[in-house]
Design a protein around this motif. Structure first.
Motif, PDB file in Angstrom:
ATOM      1  N   ALA A 306      21.025 -18.588  30.443  1.00  0.00           N
ATOM      2  CA  ALA A 306      19.603 -18.235  30.447  1.00  0.00           C
ATOM      3  C   ALA A 306      18.728 -19.123  29.568  1.00  0.00           C
ATOM      4  CB  ALA A 306      19.446 -16.779  29.997  1.00  0.00           C
ATOM      5  N   ASN A 307      19.313 -19.726  28.532  1.00  0.00           N
ATOM      6  CA  ASN A 307      18.475 -20.467  27.587  1.00  0.00           C
ATOM      7  C   ASN A 307      18.616 -21.966  27.823  1.00  0.00           C
ATOM      8  OD1 ASN A 307      16.883 -21.003  25.281  1.00  0.00           O
ATOM      9  ND2 ASN A 307      18.725 -21.279  24.049  1.00  0.00           N
ATOM     10  N   MET A 308      17.660 -22.555  28.493  1.00  0.00           N
ATOM     11  CA  MET A 308      17.778 -23.975  28.829  1.00  0.00           C
ATOM     12  C   MET A 308      16.515 -24.728  28.449  1.00  0.00           C
ATOM     13  SD  MET A 308      19.963 -24.214  32.218  1.00  0.00           S
ATOM     14  CE  MET A 308      21.499 -23.351  32.409  1.00  0.00           C
ATOM     15  N   ASP A 309      16.452 -25.141  27.218  1.00  0.00           N
ATOM     16  CA  ASP A 309      15.260 -25.854  26.739  1.00  0.00           C
ATOM     17  C   ASP A 309      15.079 -27.183  27.469  1.00  0.00           C
ATOM     18  OD1 ASP A 309      15.495 -23.809  24.991  1.00  0.00           O
ATOM     19  OD2 ASP A 309      15.285 -25.003  23.172  1.00  0.00           O
ATOM     20  N   GLY A 310      16.184 -27.916  27.607  1.00  0.00           N
ATOM     21  CA  GLY A 310      16.110 -29.235  28.227  1.00  0.00           C
ATOM     22  C   GLY A 310      15.663 -29.135  29.681  1.00  0.00           C
ATOM     23  N   THR A 311      16.195 -28.158  30.377  1.00  0.00           N
ATOM     24  CA  THR A 311      15.837 -27.968  31.789  1.00  0.00           C
ATOM     25  C   THR A 311      14.371 -27.554  31.905  1.00  0.00           C
ATOM     26  OG1 THR A 311      18.110 -27.313  32.240  1.00  0.00           O
ATOM     27  CG2 THR A 311      16.463 -26.677  33.876  1.00  0.00           C
ATOM     28  N   ALA A 312      13.948 -26.646  31.033  1.00  0.00           N
ATOM     29  CA  ALA A 312      12.557 -26.188  31.073  1.00  0.00           C
ATOM     30  C   ALA A 312      11.616 -27.371  30.850  1.00  0.00           C
ATOM     31  CB  ALA A 312      12.338 -25.114  30.001  1.00  0.00           C
ATOM     32  N   LEU A 313      11.941 -28.158  29.838  1.00  0.00           N
ATOM     33  CA  LEU A 313      11.104 -29.318  29.526  1.00  0.00           C
ATOM     34  C   LEU A 313      11.055 -30.268  30.720  1.00  0.00           C
ATOM     35  CD1 LEU A 313      11.277 -31.189  26.164  1.00  0.00           C
ATOM     36  CD2 LEU A 313      11.057 -32.451  28.272  1.00  0.00           C
TER      37      LEU A 313
END
Ligand code: ASP
Length: 411
Positions: A306-313
């Motif tokens: 659920a936690n994907m900083d790189g993907t979100a960015l």
């Protein structure tokens, strides 16, 4: 003298990069290179297969045990809240960074690509796609556990294990045998991960050599500005923002964090899969960064899906890029839509290579951008995926440390 595993992995990655560059220079059709790449393919796949082999029983037991160990309800509640709070905050910051960079640098402006002519498409399709995404996402949460375990459906396994863990907490003493079984299962899986990690230096060497040798440099050069913006912001998030957040909450120095997290970060970079890296991430969090198993066992597997900083960015940056390509200026309201859909798309993306590309369609369509645009991003995705997966995994480890600290201070 025996080198520590950490050093061996480091040496393996440098050797892999060097070998990949050498292969690329010689040309992938050259004599010897073909065989070399074949061998790298075999070794790299074997390493990923081994990680995937332990993944399902590891995720399952680690969440059940993690949740069940958070015995008191109040503590469980706090862990939940701080975990979700951290995930949303860190992904929100990553998306904000991408939007700011997009507004600042305008990557893609001036590039004229025939593919996108007549791109301003209908709005009906976009509504459908968003609704479908939400429905599909919710539907995928609760699945027959045997099917989920057999198919390696990590999200569904996480949900079932969470509920089972809660049931064990509620049932208390009565189910201590089941809990013990799960605990012993978890220990066994972790010792198997230890053996698999001995292969990591070779697996990583092979994966990186293959990656570098097969990059399409021409496409990469034509999209250089976009690649630079994405890499720059991803690295800024990974090396400045996340360590800063960590330091502010826990006072842990970045160098200590990176030393402890290195094995997982390199594995994430080489495999481009948060799920395949999960066994290594858990090991780093518990053994090197000293996060309590009850916290790490909960935050890390949940974070890996659920936690994907790189993907979100990446998804937000790509939306800005595609808008520039087709000559559409996204206004503030549209950028806010991008913000929210990107967060959902990143949460919904499974931790496998290029998953972000698939869920990105929803982000593009939410503001009427052409979904076909992902065709132009696909050839460079393998490269960008390495960095974003690394930051995804880093975010999970930072999250587990932050949650541990928040629960401690409030407990
Ligand atoms: N490869 C990423 C991961 O496993 C997901 C993505 O494609 O963004 O974390």
């Amino acid at each position: 003298m025996r080198l520590s595993l950490n050093i061996q992995i480091f040496v393996g990655s440098i050797a892999g990069l060097a070998l990949g560059l050498l292969f690329a220079r010689m040309g992938i059709e050259a004599g010897g290179v073909k065989q070399g790449l074949y061998l790298c393919g075999l070794i790299g796949t074997l390493f990923i297969d081994l990680l995937k082999m332990v993944l399902v029983p590891l995720v399952f037991t680690s969440i059940v045990v993690g949740v069940a160990n958070l015995r008191q309800h109040s503590q469980l509640h706090r862990v939940w809240l701080s975990t979700l709070g951290f995930f949303i905050l860190s992904m929100g910051l990553a998306i904000l960074l991408a939007l700011l960079a997009g507004n600042w640098f305008h990557p893609g402006q001036g590039l004229n690509l025939d593919l996108f002519q007549g791109a301003n498409q209908n709005i009906a399709a976009k509504q459908m796609s968003f609704a479908e995404f939400i429905a599909g996402f919710l539907h995928g949460l609760f699945v027959n556990p045997f099917a989920a375990l057999a198919q390696g459906n990590v999200l569904a396994i996480v949900m079932f294990a969470l509920l089972l863990g809660i049931a064990l907490v509620v049932g208390g003493e009565r189910y201590r045998n089941v809990l013990r079984l799960m605990q012993e299962g978890l220990e066994l899986m972790l010792s198997m991960v230890g053996w698999i990690m001995r292969l990591a230096p070779f697996g990583i060497l092979a994966l990186l050599a293959q990656l570098l040798a097969t990059q399409n440099m021409a496409v990469l050069a034509s999209l250089a500005q976009f690649v630079a913006v994405v890499l720059g912001t991803t690295l800024l998030h990974g090396f400045v923002i996340l360590p800063l957040l960590l330091f502010l909450v826990t006072r842990m120095s970045p160098s200590r964090f990176f030393r402890g997290a290195r094995e997982a970060l390199i594995t994430a970079f080489a495999t481009s899969s948060s799920s395949a890296t999960l066994p290594v991430t858990l090991r780093c969090a518990e053994q090197h960064l000293h996060v309590k198993p009850s916290i790490a066992g909960f935050v890390i597997p949940l974070g890996s899906v659920a936690n994907m900083d790189g993907t979100a960015l990446y998804e937000a940056a790509a939306a800005m890029f595609v808008a520039n390509l087709v000559g559409i200026e996204l206004d503030l309201a549209q950028q806010m839509i991008v913000f929210f859909t990107t967060m959902l798309a990143a949460i919904g993306a499974p931790g496998i290579p290029s998953a972000g590309m698939v869920t990105m369609v929803m982000v593009l369509q939410s503001v009427g951008l052409p979904a076909e645009a992902i065709a132009i991003l696909l050839p460079i995705d393998r490269l960008l995926d390495t960095f974003r997966t690394m930051v995804n995994v880093e975010g999970d480890m930072v999250g587990s440390l932050v949650v541990q600290r928040l629960v401690k201070t409030s407990g």
